[in-house]
Design an enzyme around this catalytic site. Sequence first.
Site, PDB file in Angstrom:
ATOM      1  N   HIS A 133       0.829  -1.205   0.000  1.00 12.36           N
ATOM      2  CA  HIS A 133       0.000   0.000   0.000  1.00 12.36           C
ATOM      3  C   HIS A 133       0.864   1.256   0.000  1.00 12.36           C
ATOM      4  CE1 HIS A 133       0.546  -0.672   4.458  1.00 12.36           C
ATOM      5  NE2 HIS A 133       0.693   0.637   4.450  1.00 12.36           N
ATOM      6  N   ARG A 148      -1.637  10.947   4.587  1.00 11.84           N
ATOM      7  CA  ARG A 148      -2.337  11.548   5.732  1.00 11.84           C
ATOM      8  C   ARG A 148      -3.372  12.546   5.220  1.00 11.84           C
ATOM      9  NH1 ARG A 148       3.108  11.442   7.420  1.00 11.84           N
ATOM     10  NH2 ARG A 148       3.423   9.840   9.036  1.00 11.84           N
ATOM     11  N   GLU A 203      -3.824   3.587   1.877  1.00  8.89           N
ATOM     12  CA  GLU A 203      -4.053   3.774   3.306  1.00  8.89           C
ATOM     13  C   GLU A 203      -4.221   5.263   3.590  1.00  8.89           C
ATOM     14  OE1 GLU A 203      -1.625   3.805   7.510  1.00  8.89           O
ATOM     15  OE2 GLU A 203      -1.002   2.311   6.036  1.00  8.89           O
ATOM     16  N   ASN A 256      -4.774  11.911  11.760  1.00 13.18           N
ATOM     17  CA  ASN A 256      -4.320  12.244  13.116  1.00 13.18           C
ATOM     18  C   ASN A 256      -5.125  13.426  13.611  1.00 13.18           C
ATOM     19  OD1 ASN A 256      -1.567  11.340  11.509  1.00 13.18           O
ATOM     20  ND2 ASN A 256      -1.716  10.463  13.546  1.00 13.18           N
ATOM     21  N   HIS A 310       3.003  11.639  -6.649  1.00 16.27           N
ATOM     22  CA  HIS A 310       1.604  11.290  -6.875  1.00 16.27           C
ATOM     23  C   HIS A 310       1.407   9.784  -6.767  1.00 16.27           C
ATOM     24  CE1 HIS A 310       3.469  11.167 -11.007  1.00 16.27           C
ATOM     25  NE2 HIS A 310       2.875   9.974 -10.996  1.00 16.27           N
ATOM     26  N   GLU A 330      -2.562  10.875 -10.703  1.00 15.77           N
ATOM     27  CA  GLU A 330      -2.450  10.731 -12.148  1.00 15.77           C
ATOM     28  C   GLU A 330      -3.426   9.662 -12.611  1.00 15.77           C
ATOM     29  OE1 GLU A 330       0.951   9.877 -15.586  1.00 15.77           O
ATOM     30  OE2 GLU A 330       1.338   9.338 -13.496  1.00 15.77           O
TER      31      GLU A 330
END
Length: 262
Positions: A7, A11, A57, A61, A74, A121
């Site tokens: 993965h 964030r 993922e 936070n 990207h 992209e």
Amino acid sequence: MDGTLDHTMMRVEDLEESLDWYQTHLEYEEKDRYEGDGFTIVYLGPEDMHEESAMLELTHNEGADLELGDAWGHIAVRVPEGELEAHYEQLMDDGVEDYRDPESCGGRYAFVKDPDGHEIEIVQRDQGATWSIDHTMIRVEDADEALGFWTRKFEYDEVGRWESDTFANYFVEPSDAADEAMSVELTYNYDGRSYEMGDAWGHLCVRMDDLEDDWDQLLEREAPDYRDPASNDNMYAFTTDQDGHEIELLERDLEADSLFPF
């Protein structure tokens, strides 16, 4: 060393907004979720993704204000050959901001941005589920060092390159990677610039056969000892490449009830 790319972690500042964006526009579904103390992790991907396809993922936070930096470029997602313009127009019709349309990219690819400004992209491929992740691009300051890191430490192969007058792109992936697997794109600019990591991008994750044995092998090959398995309850570990991009290592049971090893 298996080395399948598991993965890419980003964030996000507003988890629900980001989930809605990816689920609405890229038709992703939630694969798993972990609620920690002050943070939440969610794995996403297409419904019919291949077992060697990489997930996205999203990590939130609480109270974080994010800076994108420019050391990460990207993720690229796939649409079928010949359908780039139609998929881009559908995104525009659905309210996605027009960033770099197919015409401005020679009709070969296009770009959009998610709510936090991560660039995405859109590439045309005959393999992989629609919107599945094709590659993740990172910028490197020394192409020879970067290629050496991935080929020596992880036994990856250079599977493609594109060179222009001012920059070069190199694609690396495991030797026996499925066509549906994600690659790493290393972008090298010839002008000697340096890059800022920021904190809006987190890491790449490589799935290992045996975390302890593969970690020891990486250390023998002089990979940085950043966060060893013992410091993470022997559930995962982290190294970094020559430029500081973080790389998570973990064992993954894809048939388990939860994708998380903890």
